[in-house]
Enzyme design. Structure first.
Site, PDB file in Angstrom:
ATOM      1  N   THR A  10       0.803  -1.222   0.000  1.00 35.43           N
ATOM      2  CA  THR A  10       0.000   0.000   0.000  1.00 35.43           C
ATOM      3  C   THR A  10       0.840   1.279   0.000  1.00 35.43           C
ATOM      4  O   THR A  10       0.264   2.374  -0.025  1.00 35.43           O
ATOM      5  CB  THR A  10      -0.977  -0.009   1.187  1.00 35.43           C
ATOM      6  N   GLU A  11       2.145   1.138   0.048  1.00 33.85           N
ATOM      7  CA  GLU A  11       3.051   2.267  -0.187  1.00 33.85           C
ATOM      8  C   GLU A  11       4.387   1.716  -0.667  1.00 33.85           C
ATOM      9  O   GLU A  11       4.921   0.768  -0.090  1.00 33.85           O
ATOM     10  CB  GLU A  11       3.316   3.078   1.091  1.00 33.85           C
ATOM     11  N   ASN A  12       4.906   2.305  -1.725  1.00 36.14           N
ATOM     12  CA  ASN A  12       6.280   2.042  -2.160  1.00 36.14           C
ATOM     13  C   ASN A  12       6.715   3.199  -3.044  1.00 36.14           C
ATOM     14  O   ASN A  12       5.964   3.653  -3.902  1.00 36.14           O
ATOM     15  CB  ASN A  12       6.374   0.721  -2.925  1.00 36.14           C
TER      16      ASN A  12
END
Length: 479
Positions: free
Chosen positions: A376-378
Site C-alpha cells: 500500500t506504499e512504495n
C-alpha cells in the site's frame, strides 16, 4: 502439477496512495479542526537523515497551535482540497486502477469527542469518493493516517486514554455508514507498528503526561487493536463482503552477521515487528510479546471484553516498503534497534534501496499469514529538477520502480497472493517525516517549494509516461 504464474494477475490493482494530511491543505476550512499533522514543523536546519516527527510535550503542542511565524506545510499541502478533480484526472490518465487516501478525522469530528459529525466535512468526501470512482479507480480508504484531533492529546492523553476507543469507533461508524456501499477496501490504521519515528503523529501521547512513555505507547496500540476489532465487527455487520485490512510499516530486519548471537537478536527484533500483524490477523497476543513486555518492564492492561474484540481479524495484510535495516546483538542490547546497511545505496535522506528486500518481505509475510497482500506504499524521495521547458527528467525514479516491480513479479511466481500495488505519492505531496515539499515521490510534479510558494502547476515527469506504459501492459513492459 499446477503451473506457476507467469506475470501479474489480470485483475491486479495498480494504484497510487496519498494521505489527506499531506495533500489536502485547507486546514481551517469548512469546520475542520487541528490534527496532529498540522503541527509538523518544517525546518531547513536539520540534516536530511535526521528529520522525523518524534515525541512532543504538551507545551510544544500548545505553542505550535498558537504560533504565527513557524512553518507547518501540512496546513496547506498541495491544496488537493480544491484541486482534487484535476489531480484525479491526471491520475486516471496515468492509468491507475485504484487510489488510496485517508479521511481526515478532524474534518468529521474537529475535536474528536463531539456527539455529531461535521456535515461539511462529509460532503467533501462524498464528492471526493464519487470523483475517484468516476475516474475509473477503485477507492481504498484509510481511517487513521496521522490525523487525530489535537484536542484529544490535550483534553485526554491520546491513544493512552481508553476513551479513544469509543471516539474512534464513533468516527469509523459514521464513515462506514456513509460509504460502505461505495468503498470495498479499507485500512483501519496506517502503519500501526510505527511507534518510534512517528510516535506522537501516530498515537498523540505527549511525553510529559505519562510516567513511562514506552509502556504508554504499547497501551495506546492495545487500545487501537481493540478499536480495530470493533470497527471490523461493525463493518462486517453492514456488508460481510467489505475487505478490511491491516497495515505495517516495512518488515523484518536482516542479521548484520551470521554469528548465532546476531541471528537470534534479529529473531527477537523481528518478532516485535510481526507482533502488530500477528494480533490483527490471528486475533490474540503471541507468547513472545508477553516475554518482551516482562523483560523490558512494559505494562499493558486488558479490560473486560478486549480479548473478544481482538478475534475480529483483518481480511488482508498490507505494508509500506521503502528500505531495509540490519540488526546485531549489540544494537538490541543497547536498544538502538535496527540500523542502516551501508553496503546498500541510499537516497539523500539515508533510505536504502533494496528491491530484493521487497521479494523477501512478500515471501515472509505470505508464508506467515496465507492471506491476500497489498503493497500500500512504495516509492522513493528525490530532489527533482524543473527544467526551463517545464520538463522533469527522473531516470532514477524509473530505475527504482523497475527494479521493485521485477521483484514483485518474482514473488508472485513464488506463490505469493499479491493483489495490488500502490505507488506512494503518485503526485508530489508534503513529506510525512520531514514536512518538506522538496522530497518528491510523484510521477506528477507540483510546482511548489517547502514554504508553499510556486505556481502549483501540475507537470508530468518522464516517469509518468514510463509508469503509464507499465500499467497499460499489466507490468510486462518495463523498458
Amino acid at each position: 502439477m499446477k503451473n506457476i504464474p507467469t506475470g501479474f494477475p489480470a485483475d491486479f490493482l495498480w494504484g497510487g496512495a496519498i494521505a489527506a494530511n499531506q495533500a489536502e491543505g485547507a486546514y481551517d476550512v469548512d469546520g475542520k479542526g487541528l490534527s496532529v499533522a498540522d503541527i509538523n514543523e518544517f525546518t531547513d536546519k536539520v540534516a536530511l537523515d535526521k528529520k522525523y516527527n518524534l515525541e512532543l510535550t504538551t507545551d510544544y503542542v500548545k505553542e505550535a497551535m498558537q504560533s504565527e511565524d513557524r512553518v507547518f506545510p501540512k496546513r496547506w499541502g498541495i491544496d488537493f482540497y480544491h484541486t482534487y478533480k484535476e489531480d484525479l484526472k491526471l491520475l486516471s490518465e496515468l492509468g491507475l486502477k485504484t487510489f488510496r487516501t485517508s479521511i481526515n478525522w478532524t474534518r468529521i469530528f474537529p475535536n474528536g469527542d463531539e456527539a455529531e459529525p461535521n456535515e461539511e466535512g462529509l460532503k467533501f468526501y462524498d464528492d471526493l469518493i464519487d470523483e475517484i470512482i468516476a475516474n475509473g479507480m477503485e477507492p481504498m480508504i484509510t481511517l487513521s493516517h496521522y490525523e487525530m484531533p489535537l484536542h484529544l492529546t490535550l483534553a485526554y492523553k491520546g491513544w493512552y486514554s481508553r476513551e479513544m476507543i469509543d471516539f474512534f469507533v464513533r468516527f469509523s461508524q459514521v464513515i462506514l455508514d456513509r460509504y460502505h456501499h461505495k468503498v470495498k477496501y479499507w485500512i483501519i490504521v496506517n502503519q500501526i507498528n510505527l511507534i518510534v519515528h512517528e510516535s506522537f503523529n501516530h498515537l498523540g501521547i505527549a511525553e510529559d503526561v505519562v510516567d513511562d512513555l514506552t509502556s504508554a505507547k504499547y497501551q495506546g496500540v492495545h487500545h487501537e487493536f481493540v478499536a480495530c476489532g470493533l470497527v471490523t465487527k461493525y463493518a462486517k455487520s453492514l456488508n460481510p463482503d467489505l475487505q478490511i485490512g491491516m497495515m505495517l510499516c516495512g518488515g523484518p530486519a536482516y542479521p548484520a552477521t551470521c554469528k548465532p548471537e546476531d541471528v537470534f537478536a534479529t529473531v527477537r527484533n523481528n518478532q516485535m515487528e510481526y507482533f502488530f500483524s500477528d494480533v490483527l490477523l490471528r486475533g490474540y497476543y503471541p507468547g513472545y510479546a508477553f516475554r518482551y513486555f516482562h523483560d523490558n518492564g512494559i505494562t499493558v492492561e486488558f479490560a473486560e471484553g478486549d480479548e473478544e474484540a481482538l478475534k475480529h481479524t483483518a481480511d488482508f495484510m498490507s505494508f509500506s516498503y521503502y528500505y531495509t535495516r540490519i540488526v546485531d546483538e549489540e544494537s538490541m542490547k543497547n536498544k538502538t534497534g535496527p540500523y542502516r546497511n551501508t553496503e546498500l545505496p541510499a537516497n539523500p535522506w539515508g533510505w536504502t534501496i533494496d528491491p530484493i528486500g521487497l521479494r523477501t518481505f512478500l515471501n515472509l509475510f505470505y508464508d506467515r499469514y496465507q492471506c491476500p497482500i497489498y503493497i500500500t506504499e512504495n516509492g522513493i524521495g528525490y530532489h527533482d529538477q524543473l527544467e526551463d521547458d517545464d520538463t522533469i527528467h527522473d531516470p532514477y525514479r524509473v530505475d527504482y520502480y523497475r527494479a521493485h516491480i521485477e521483484q514483485m513479479k518474482e514473488a508472485i511466481k513464488d506463490g505469493v497472493d499479491l493483489r495490488g500495488y500502490y505507488a506512494w505519492g503518485p503526485i508530489d505531496i508534503v513529506s510525512c517525516s520531514s514536512s518538506e515539499m522538496s522530497k518528491r515521490y510523484g510521477f506528477i510534479y507540483v510546482d511548489q517549494d517547502d514554504y508553499g510558494k510556486g505556481s502549483q502547476k501540475r507537470l508530468r515527469k518522464d516517469s509518468f509516461y514510463w509508469m503509464q506504459k507499465v500499467i497499460a501492459t499489466n507490468g510486462e513492459d518495463l523498458d
